[in-house]
Design a protein around this motif. Structure first.
Motif, PDB file in Angstrom:
ATOM      1  N   GLU A   1     -22.328  35.698  15.486  1.00  0.00           N
ATOM      2  CA  GLU A   1     -20.953  35.625  15.303  1.00  0.00           C
ATOM      3  C   GLU A   1     -20.058  35.037  16.450  1.00  0.00           C
ATOM      4  OE1 GLU A   1     -18.053  36.152  12.542  1.00  0.00           O
ATOM      5  OE2 GLU A   1     -20.074  36.797  12.202  1.00  0.00           O
ATOM      6  N   MET A   2     -20.663  35.110  17.610  1.00  0.00           N
ATOM      7  CA  MET A   2     -19.916  34.384  18.779  1.00  0.00           C
ATOM      8  C   MET A   2     -19.936  32.853  18.540  1.00  0.00           C
ATOM      9  SD  MET A   2     -20.730  36.661  22.010  1.00  0.00           S
ATOM     10  CE  MET A   2     -19.880  35.738  23.248  1.00  0.00           C
ATOM     11  N   GLU A   3     -21.086  32.534  18.162  1.00  0.00           N
ATOM     12  CA  GLU A   3     -21.478  31.105  18.231  1.00  0.00           C
ATOM     13  C   GLU A   3     -20.462  30.559  17.412  1.00  0.00           C
ATOM     14  OE1 GLU A   3     -25.152  27.799  17.789  1.00  0.00           O
ATOM     15  OE2 GLU A   3     -25.483  30.149  17.483  1.00  0.00           O
ATOM     16  N   ARG A   4     -20.145  31.134  16.049  1.00  0.00           N
ATOM     17  CA  ARG A   4     -19.313  30.653  15.138  1.00  0.00           C
ATOM     18  C   ARG A   4     -18.032  30.277  15.540  1.00  0.00           C
ATOM     19  NH1 ARG A   4     -15.913  32.715  11.396  1.00  0.00           N
ATOM     20  NH2 ARG A   4     -16.248  34.881  11.925  1.00  0.00           N
ATOM     21  N   LEU A   5     -17.567  31.388  16.402  1.00  0.00           N
ATOM     22  CA  LEU A   5     -16.059  31.652  16.885  1.00  0.00           C
ATOM     23  C   LEU A   5     -15.928  30.866  18.364  1.00  0.00           C
ATOM     24  CD1 LEU A   5     -15.225  35.266  16.360  1.00  0.00           C
ATOM     25  CD2 LEU A   5     -14.834  33.411  14.841  1.00  0.00           C
ATOM     26  N   ASN A   6     -16.870  30.235  18.904  1.00  0.00           N
ATOM     27  CA  ASN A   6     -16.904  29.797  20.292  1.00  0.00           C
ATOM     28  C   ASN A   6     -16.368  28.303  20.430  1.00  0.00           C
ATOM     29  OD1 ASN A   6     -17.454  31.301  22.523  1.00  0.00           O
ATOM     30  ND2 ASN A   6     -19.595  30.936  22.130  1.00  0.00           N
ATOM     31  N   ALA A   7     -16.081  27.498  19.187  1.00  0.00           N
ATOM     32  CA  ALA A   7     -15.521  26.049  19.211  1.00  0.00           C
ATOM     33  C   ALA A   7     -14.303  26.007  20.081  1.00  0.00           C
ATOM     34  CB  ALA A   7     -15.367  25.572  17.719  1.00  0.00           C
ATOM     35  N   ARG A   8     -13.448  26.939  20.349  1.00  0.00           N
ATOM     36  CA  ARG A   8     -12.383  26.696  20.967  1.00  0.00           C
ATOM     37  C   ARG A   8     -12.285  27.157  22.288  1.00  0.00           C
ATOM     38  NH1 ARG A   8      -8.362  29.827  17.336  1.00  0.00           N
ATOM     39  NH2 ARG A   8      -7.200  29.513  19.150  1.00  0.00           N
ATOM     40  N   LEU A   9     -13.347  27.825  22.650  1.00  0.00           N
ATOM     41  CA  LEU A   9     -13.248  28.218  23.919  1.00  0.00           C
ATOM     42  C   LEU A   9     -12.876  27.537  25.054  1.00  0.00           C
ATOM     43  CD1 LEU A   9     -14.477  30.593  25.802  1.00  0.00           C
ATOM     44  CD2 LEU A   9     -16.619  29.685  26.074  1.00  0.00           C
ATOM     45  N   GLU A  10     -12.972  26.285  25.286  1.00  0.00           N
ATOM     46  CA  GLU A  10     -12.516  25.527  26.373  1.00  0.00           C
ATOM     47  C   GLU A  10     -11.060  25.533  26.596  1.00  0.00           C
ATOM     48  OE1 GLU A  10     -13.750  21.625  26.197  1.00  0.00           O
ATOM     49  OE2 GLU A  10     -16.186  22.217  26.507  1.00  0.00           O
ATOM     50  N   THR A  11     -10.173  25.729  25.373  1.00  0.00           N
ATOM     51  CA  THR A  11      -8.855  25.713  25.410  1.00  0.00           C
ATOM     52  C   THR A  11      -8.381  27.185  25.216  1.00  0.00           C
ATOM     53  OG1 THR A  11      -8.615  25.208  23.116  1.00  0.00           O
ATOM     54  CG2 THR A  11      -8.853  23.304  24.426  1.00  0.00           C
ATOM     55  N   LEU A  12      -9.114  28.094  24.968  1.00  0.00           N
ATOM     56  CA  LEU A  12      -8.444  29.585  24.858  1.00  0.00           C
ATOM     57  C   LEU A  12      -7.765  29.964  26.406  1.00  0.00           C
ATOM     58  CD1 LEU A  12     -11.233  31.511  23.152  1.00  0.00           C
ATOM     59  CD2 LEU A  12      -9.027  30.820  22.348  1.00  0.00           C
ATOM     60  N   GLY A  13      -6.405  30.323  26.071  1.00  0.00           N
ATOM     61  CA  GLY A  13      -5.851  30.634  27.147  1.00  0.00           C
ATOM     62  C   GLY A  13      -5.539  29.615  27.977  1.00  0.00           C
ATOM     63  N   THR A  14      -5.669  28.347  28.056  1.00  0.00           N
ATOM     64  CA  THR A  14      -5.291  27.603  28.944  1.00  0.00           C
ATOM     65  C   THR A  14      -4.202  26.344  28.504  1.00  0.00           C
ATOM     66  OG1 THR A  14      -6.785  25.862  28.027  1.00  0.00           O
ATOM     67  CG2 THR A  14      -7.674  27.330  29.663  1.00  0.00           C
ATOM     68  N   THR A  15      -4.024  26.325  27.115  1.00  0.00           N
ATOM     69  CA  THR A  15      -2.912  25.543  26.358  1.00  0.00           C
ATOM     70  C   THR A  15      -2.407  26.474  25.459  1.00  0.00           C
ATOM     71  OG1 THR A  15      -4.297  24.783  25.047  1.00  0.00           O
ATOM     72  CG2 THR A  15      -3.989  23.509  26.924  1.00  0.00           C
ATOM     73  N   GLY A  16      -0.943  26.553  25.428  1.00  0.00           N
ATOM     74  CA  GLY A  16      -0.360  27.465  24.306  1.00  0.00           C
ATOM     75  C   GLY A  16      -0.240  28.798  24.870  1.00  0.00           C
ATOM     76  N   GLN A  17      -0.749  29.724  23.954  1.00  0.00           N
ATOM     77  CA  GLN A  17      -0.541  31.043  24.018  1.00  0.00           C
ATOM     78  C   GLN A  17      -1.532  31.748  24.981  1.00  0.00           C
ATOM     79  OE1 GLN A  17      -2.189  33.486  21.011  1.00  0.00           O
ATOM     80  NE2 GLN A  17      -0.272  35.083  21.031  1.00  0.00           N
ATOM     81  N   ALA A  18      -1.236  32.631  26.203  1.00  0.00           N
ATOM     82  CA  ALA A  18      -2.034  33.198  27.103  1.00  0.00           C
ATOM     83  C   ALA A  18      -3.045  34.031  26.318  1.00  0.00           C
ATOM     84  CB  ALA A  18      -1.157  33.698  28.104  1.00  0.00           C
TER      85      ALA A  18
END
Length: 670
Positions: A229-246
């Motif tokens: 399940e993590m692999e399915r959701l991991n696509a945005r990991l690089e930008t999570l919390g770094t741009t836009g919403q904290a």
């Protein structure tokens, strides 16, 4: 010039189609004309509303204030001013405005709800509940108030009531992502991780662009070792919390090894969640030989790993030179709390105080230095430090990363976890201690009660690999290495900490997928610290995780005499085990690549003499190595405090410095 009515109609038309900037310009054009006071106030409020939508909060606040100057009883303008001040993290001013709204209109349910949120932010849970109940008494079934009440009950530890409250809210608004998220957090705290998983995923599905929901979902899935399940959701990991919403910074530390992005996440979190800090405090006056007043802030002055580590340092502090204050963030009482509190000159339980009250207490105590032992770990109150508890504020121990906060002056580290070429990944100036930044208590008891492998379901004559790290630190990459080690070491087993039934099932399933019999996984339940330390002696080799290393668990293993093998990474959390191994005199147990980690683990598992030599050296060095020299480590720490305070007293900015091993007071050796 167009008439006022025409300009107003144009502005409202622009609003309807989302052209907010044009609407604001039209409202300003209206205000340039000569209007009655009441109309001017109405337009000022409208301009404030548009400015708030545009994110121009200071402009919005000024508009509402101007409207209230003209019409002080305008409840709408006053409520919007309160909301804006709250968004700007001006909590005291916002609270005053909410009270003013409710004085004029006691049935303003949104004001009651938002005042409750404000009190939640200040950790005044009981007062927050009173506000939510006031809103619900006036409007039964008010969904926002139900959700917020549920979240407050969760933080108070009343999980059953919180779940009931949130389920009631979800029945009314089944597509509310915020409600699903609150229910997920509550179920997680209540020890129902499988149900929590479902609601984390539901919250993410309802609000797929919400980074906060996604990060917490990933962290929870990591704890369940639900890697598919993590692999399915991991696509945005690089930008999570770094741009836009904290996003919560702690929850990403085990997800990737990237110091620069971890810094970005912390800085975004501070900017969006904590806001502008109070001005720095001047250093306290007095003679040079007076005692320094040190305040330690933690939620873990209890039966917790941090307390077990820190007790020795607190006991070893030179009480002729330092006065120690504790600020406990939780009201938990147990035997460990009693033991820890005995080492402080004053021990304050601030769990029932607002941030403003807690900061005032610290200032009354006249602290020279405040130590944040939490960072962004569970039960933290990082915003306290934005109010300035002391002239010098230092992060240490609890959070293995930068706070990203300019009101934290220093972080305590060492040359392994944070060498000079990596210090730009931290917002704080770096105090580098010799050997290791990590404390230990050389008097920590290890149970003498005999334990056998059979009692722990371990094979009597096979090699036992061990890792007692939390399950969220285990990742597919390291687990694959462990599976290859089991395959290449006949009869061996892997001894892990049991965290949940779901995690155990997932790990067993993955083990079988690697072609390994899942009975070669053995799970250990939690037990009291002296017995837990003793059972390490039944294992042969502790295998570390990455990118979030063993921290306390590495010190536990080494103190019990069990060799630890690590793989050093880039970010702070991926270098801690290397730090403690260096201080334990076992640098050869630090590898720099996955291949070397696997190769050395296999060599140690198949060469008894090689492993015995390391175990014997650990045993002989155990009471003489720097890692377990609690008194020397405390003197280095005191030298750090003294030098940091001296810079502040001289009105010098925080600047990185080292404490030399030969001079624990921080003075240059002769």
């Amino acid at each position: 010039m167009p008439s006022v009515n025409l300009l107003m109609r144009r502005a409202q038309a622009r609003l309807r189609i989302g052209h907010f900037r044009e609407a604001a310009d039209l409202y300003r054009e209206v205000l340039s004309q000569d209007l009655p006071a009441q109309d001017t106030a109405r337009v000022r409020t409208a301009l404030g509303n548009v400015s708030k939508i545009l994110g121009e909060l200071q402009v919005a606040a000024k508009c509402y204030e101007q409207a209230l100057t003209l019409c002080p009883d305008d409840v709408t303008a006053r409520y919007n001013l309160a909301v804006t001040l709250q968004a700007m993290n001006h909590s005291d001013a916002a609270e005053a405005q909410y009270h003013s709204v409710l004085k004029r209109n006691p049935d303003h349910v949104k004001a009651w709800n938002n005042l409750g949120n404000l009190r939640q932010e200040q950790h005044q849970w009981s007062k927050a509940l009173e506000c939510f109940d006031a809103a619900l008494n006036r409007q039964p079934g008010y969904c926002d108030a139900l959700v917020n009440k549920g979240n407050a009950l969760r933080r108070m530890g009343d999980h059953e009531a919180a779940i009931a409250c949130l389920r009631q809210a979800l029945n009314q608004a089944p597509h509310s992502a915020e409600t699903c998220f609150g229910l997920a957090l509550t179920l997680q705290d209540a020890g129902q991780p499988e149900l929590a998983r479902d609601y984390f995923l539901r919250a993410h599905a309802l609000a797929p662009d919400n980074d906060r929901f996604l990060v917490q979902a990933l962290h929870h899935l990591a704890g369940l070792c639900d890697w598919t399940e993590m692999e399915r959701l991991n696509a945005r990991l690089e930008t999570l919390g770094t741009t836009g919403q904290a996003a919560p910074p702690f929850s990403t530390l085990a997800l990737e090894d990237h110091p620069a992005r971890q810094k970005q996440r912390s800085m975004a979190h501070v900017q969006q969640s904590i806001g502008h800090p109070a001005p720095a405090l001047p250093a306290r006056g007095g003679s040079e030989d007076r005692k320094l007043r040190i305040g330690y802030v933690s939620a873990d002055f209890r039966d917790h790993a941090a307390a077990h580590l820190l007790t020795g340092t607190l006991a070893a502090h030179d009480k002729s030179r330092f006065t120690l204050f504790a600020y406990a963030l939780t009201g938990c009482t147990d035997a460990m709390r009693d033991k820890v509190s005995a080492h402080f000159d004053r021990f304050h339980d601030i769990s029932g105080l607002s941030d403003a009250q807690a900061a005032a207490l610290a200032r009354e105590d006249g602290l020279d230095i405040a130590i944040d032992l939490m960072g962004y770990t569970r039960h933290n109150r990082a915003a306290l430090f934005s109010r300035r508890l002391a002239p010098t504020q230092i992060a240490w121990l609890g959070y293995p990363g930068t706070t990203g906060a300019r009101y934290i002056d220093y972080v305590i580290a060492d040359g392994t976890v944070l060498p000079p070429d990596r210090q730009d990944s931290f917002s704080e100036a770096v105090i580098s201690l010799p050997h290791s930044y990590f404390p230990s208590d050389r008097n920590r008891p290890i149970s003498d009660d005999p334990q056998t492998r059979a009692e722990h379901s371990l094979p009597e004559n096979a090699f036992v690999f061990c890792c007692f790290n939390n399950s969220y630190k285990i990742c597919p990459r390291v687990f694959a290495i462990w599976m290859r080690l089991l395959s290449r070491t006949p009869g061996s087993v892997l001894w892990l900490l049991r965290t949940s039934e779901r995690a155990e099932r997932n790990l067993r399933h993955t083990t079988r997928a690697h072609g390994v019999d899942d009975t070669r996984l053995v799970f250990a339940d939690r037990m009291p610290n002296p017995q837990h330390l003793a059972r390490h002696r039944l294992a042969d080799l502790f295998l570390d995780t990455f990118a979030y290393n063993a921290h306390t668990t590495a010190v536990d293993a080494l103190w019990a005499g069990l060799p630890v093998l690590t793989r050093i990474g880039d970010q702070f959390s991926a270098r801690v085990a290397a730090s403690v191994l260096t201080a334990a005199g076992l640098p050869e147990m630090i590898t720099t690549s996955d291949a070397d980690y696997e190769s050395l683990a296999l060599a140690l598992a198949t060469d008894p003499d090689k492993l015995r030599a390391i175990r014997d050296r650990l045993a002989s060095n155990r009471l003489t190595c720097p890692l377990f020299d609690t008194t020397a480590h405390t003197r280095y720490l005191e030298g750090a405090y003294t030098q940091a305070h001296a810079r502040r007293a001289a009105d010098l900015p925080a600047e990185s410095f080292q404490i030399p091993a030969a001079s624990p007071e921080g003075k240059t050796p002769d």
